[in-house]
Motif scaffolding. Structure first.
Motif, PDB file in Angstrom:
ATOM      1  N   UNK A   1      31.295 -10.750  38.900  1.00 15.04           N
ATOM      2  CA  UNK A   1      30.797  -9.668  38.024  1.00 15.04           C
ATOM      3  C   UNK A   1      31.935  -9.308  37.165  1.00 15.04           C
ATOM      4  N   UNK A   2      33.245  -9.267  37.649  1.00 14.54           N
ATOM      5  CA  UNK A   2      34.632  -9.030  36.697  1.00 14.54           C
ATOM      6  C   UNK A   2      34.311  -9.962  35.573  1.00 14.54           C
TER       7      UNK A   2
ATOM      8  N   UNK B   1      32.200  -8.806  32.953  1.00 15.39           N
ATOM      9  CA  UNK B   1      32.787  -7.665  32.467  1.00 15.39           C
ATOM     10  C   UNK B   1      33.672  -7.955  31.363  1.00 15.39           C
ATOM     11  N   UNK B   2      34.632  -9.113  31.720  1.00 17.78           N
ATOM     12  CA  UNK B   2      35.577  -9.487  30.801  1.00 17.78           C
ATOM     13  C   UNK B   2      35.019  -9.967  29.383  1.00 17.78           C
TER      14      UNK B   2
ATOM     15  N   UNK C   1      32.270  -9.009  28.286  1.00 10.57           N
ATOM     16  CA  UNK C   1      31.616  -8.000  27.407  1.00 10.57           C
ATOM     17  C   UNK C   1      32.769  -7.181  26.621  1.00 10.57           C
ATOM     18  N   UNK C   2      33.741  -7.054  27.314  1.00 18.80           N
ATOM     19  CA  UNK C   2      34.894  -6.231  26.707  1.00 18.80           C
ATOM     20  C   UNK C   2      35.417  -7.026  25.519  1.00 18.80           C
TER      21      UNK C   2
ATOM     22  N   UNK D   1      43.201  -4.385  30.258  1.00 25.25           N
ATOM     23  CA  UNK D   1      42.189  -4.350  31.100  1.00 25.25           C
ATOM     24  C   UNK D   1      41.803  -5.484  31.889  1.00 25.25           C
TER      25      UNK D   1
ATOM     26  N   UNK E   1      42.698  -6.625  36.321  1.00 27.76           N
ATOM     27  CA  UNK E   1      41.668  -6.866  36.928  1.00 27.76           C
ATOM     28  C   UNK E   1      41.835  -8.555  37.611  1.00 27.76           C
TER      29      UNK E   1
ATOM     30  N   UNK F   1      43.572  -9.441  40.890  1.00 29.83           N
ATOM     31  CA  UNK F   1      42.867  -9.626  42.169  1.00 29.83           C
ATOM     32  C   UNK F   1      42.363 -10.967  42.273  1.00 29.83           C
ATOM     33  N   UNK F   2      42.007 -11.420  41.058  1.00 31.26           N
ATOM     34  CA  UNK F   2      41.287 -13.008  41.125  1.00 31.26           C
ATOM     35  C   UNK F   2      42.026 -13.711  41.831  1.00 31.26           C
TER      36      UNK F   2
ATOM     37  N   UNK G   1      30.020  -1.480  33.492  1.00 30.01           N
ATOM     38  CA  UNK G   1      31.212  -2.185  32.667  1.00 30.01           C
ATOM     39  C   UNK G   1      32.561  -1.615  32.896  1.00 30.01           C
TER      40      UNK G   1
ATOM     41  N   UNK H   1      34.093   0.065  37.198  1.00 26.77           N
ATOM     42  CA  UNK H   1      34.050  -0.894  38.354  1.00 26.77           C
ATOM     43  C   UNK H   1      34.940  -0.475  39.503  1.00 26.77           C
ATOM     44  N   UNK H   2      36.229   0.216  38.932  1.00 29.20           N
ATOM     45  CA  UNK H   2      37.216   0.559  40.232  1.00 29.20           C
ATOM     46  C   UNK H   2      37.590   1.740  40.073  1.00 29.20           C
TER      47      UNK H   2
END
Lengths: 380, 94
Positions: free
Chosen positions: A138-139, A142-143, A145-146, A218, A222, A225-226, B41, B44-45
């Motif tokens: 999901x991240x 999101x990336x 889309x950013x 941003x 994130x 974590x990956x 979006x 999320x955190x």
């Protein structure tokens, strides 16, 4: 996730060589992931403070009737002062085009990058691993889309970029054209592929284009974590049964060289680089970043108890860096040009997902129209 | 395609006591969907306790080309800053 490699063969006429000389700008290379996170934080501070610094001798900026030379001088002065270019500023066409291409391809990489790992969501070995992998994929969405949003500030529409991806007319990082054969591959992707991506991306947090730099800050936060979740998967397998350790080693064996290739061709053959450096879109050369990645991984591999598949990997006292075997750049070219193990599958899957999701977009549109009609009725 | 879906600018209040700040943008067919998408979006955190979405087309912005003339009137009014004034010796709480 992201690589540099898609910058390779396209339109570029000749290879602008960028060997040496490009002194590390905005903080020298560091060795470990925690240092990398510190660099992200430093980039964020610098971004906040940059606005306070003045642009040499041109504080006021060009007036409304400035000619192109004047605008270009101001643009150069902003870049030289390490300030950010913002969406409505004047910028050279080449700068705009370069950024659109790079940001779009970066966004596409995030979107296509969901597939290799998505392959294992339904087969993750525990509910917790499954929840984690879902959050990670999901991240990536999101990336993507950013980044599409950052690209749109340059005047291109997201729909156009999506169409270019679906039509195969814009590239994504070649790494995602390799298959994920075992669960250990999810670990190897997190550790090596996301690790390489972070090394690539951290300097982009200081990119001269504001919206891209902000999106990268941003993303990098994130992304760590990956990388850790991948490392943990490999560590668990490497300290599990003999079969699990073999599986972990096999995954590292297969992902090591493609991960090195993510940094793109060697500096001597790298296109786009010199101009990107001048514009401070890019701050380190492909080879500098690749070296930094290798130097980080050696120690991390020893903690895992796994071997990096390179018999010539050894510390070079003189260079204060590891000597290592280069990845097969001919293979990289083949994969970029469409002939990797999974290129067709990835493109077909994306097109199918887009087509099969059409009803969702149509339903959302219909619902919005219905709601708007009701509002009008109430108002009337 | 999402052709014609308007662009929304997203603002997030990170914590109570702080104002909303711009975090990015997204496409959505209407305000409600924009709000839900913004949550998925950009928070999320737990990055926020409140979200604003604003149609990008409704944002009225000053033009960077007019930067000079537009902000000029403030440039020569140094007396608007407290540092302009000399405080006589001995005057407290000023």
């Amino acid at each position: 996730m992201y690589g540099n490699d898609f910058n390779v063969p396209d339109d570029a006429g000749e290879s602008g060589s960028v060997s040496g000389g490009s002194g590390p700008a905005g903080g020298g290379p560091s060795r470990g992931p925690s240092h990398l996170l510190d660099e992200v934080a430093a980039a964020e501070r610098a971004l906040r403070e940059a606005g306070a610094a003045s642009v040499a001798g041109q504080d006021a900026g060009p007036g409304a009737e400035a000619d192109e030379d004047e605008l270009r001088r101001y643009f150069d002065a902003v870049i030289d002062a390490d300030q950010k270019i913002e969406p409505r500023d004047w910028m050279p066409t080449g700068y705009r085009q370069s950024l659109i291409r790079q940001i779009a391809q970066h966004a596409h990489s995030e979107i296509i990058g969901m597939q290799p790992e998505g392959n294992w969501i339904s087969r993750a070995p525990s509910l917790q691993r499954k929840a984690i992998l879902l959050a990670k994929v999901q991240d990536e969405a999101g990336h993507g889309l950013y980044l599409y949003a950052a690209a749109e500030t340059l005047g291109v529409s997201r729909d156009t970029l999506v169409e270019l991806l679906l039509a195969g007319r814009q590239k994504y990082s070649s790494i995602f054209n390799y298959p994920t054969l075992t669960w250990a591959d999810v670990g190897a992707i997190g550790w090596l592929v996301d690790g390489a991506a972070i090394v690539n991306q951290v300097p982009l947090c200081r990119c001269s284009y504001g919206p891209y730099a902000r999106a990268m800050i941003r993303i990098c936060k994130e992304e760590s974590f990956h990388q850790r979740q991948g490392y943990e998967i490999l560590h668990t397998l490497a300290h599990g049964t003999p079969e699990q350790k073999v599986m972990a080693q096999d995954a590292v064996d297969r992902w090591w060289y493609p991960s090195l290739a993510m940094f793109g061709p060697p500096d001597a053959d790298s296109t786009h680089s010199q101009q990107s450096m001048t514009w401070r879109i890019k701050r380190f050369s492909n080879d500098e970043l690749r070296q930094r990645f290798v130097d980080m991984c050696v120690q991390q591999a020893s903690v895992l108890g796994l071997d990096l598949p390179d018999p010539d990997l050894r510390w070079n006292e003189q260079r204060q860096a590891y000597d290592y075997t280069q990845p097969d750049y001919d293979e990289l070219m083949r994969v970029i040009k469409g002939d990797g193990p999974c290129n067709r599958q990835r493109a077909a899957h994306r097109r199918a997902a887009h087509a099969e999701g059409a009803w969702v977009r149509e339903a959302a549109q219909a619902y919005a129209e219905k709601q708007a009609a009701r509002m009008r009725e109430v108002a009337a | 395609m999402s052709d014609g879906w308007p662009l929304w600018e997203v603002f997030v209040r990170p914590r109570r006591g702080l104002s909303h700040s711009h975090v990015g943008s997204l496409h959505a067919p209407d305000a409600q969907m924009a709000l839900r998408n913004a949550r998925d979006l950009y928070t999320r955190r737990q990055e926020g306790v409140s979200i604003w979405v604003v149609p990008a087309a409704e944002v009225v912005a000053s033009s960077p080309d007019e930067k000079d003339t537009f902000f000029d009137p403030a440039a020569d009014k140094v007396y608007r800053h407290p540092t302009f004034y000399e405080v006589p010796e001995g005057a407290a709480h000023l």
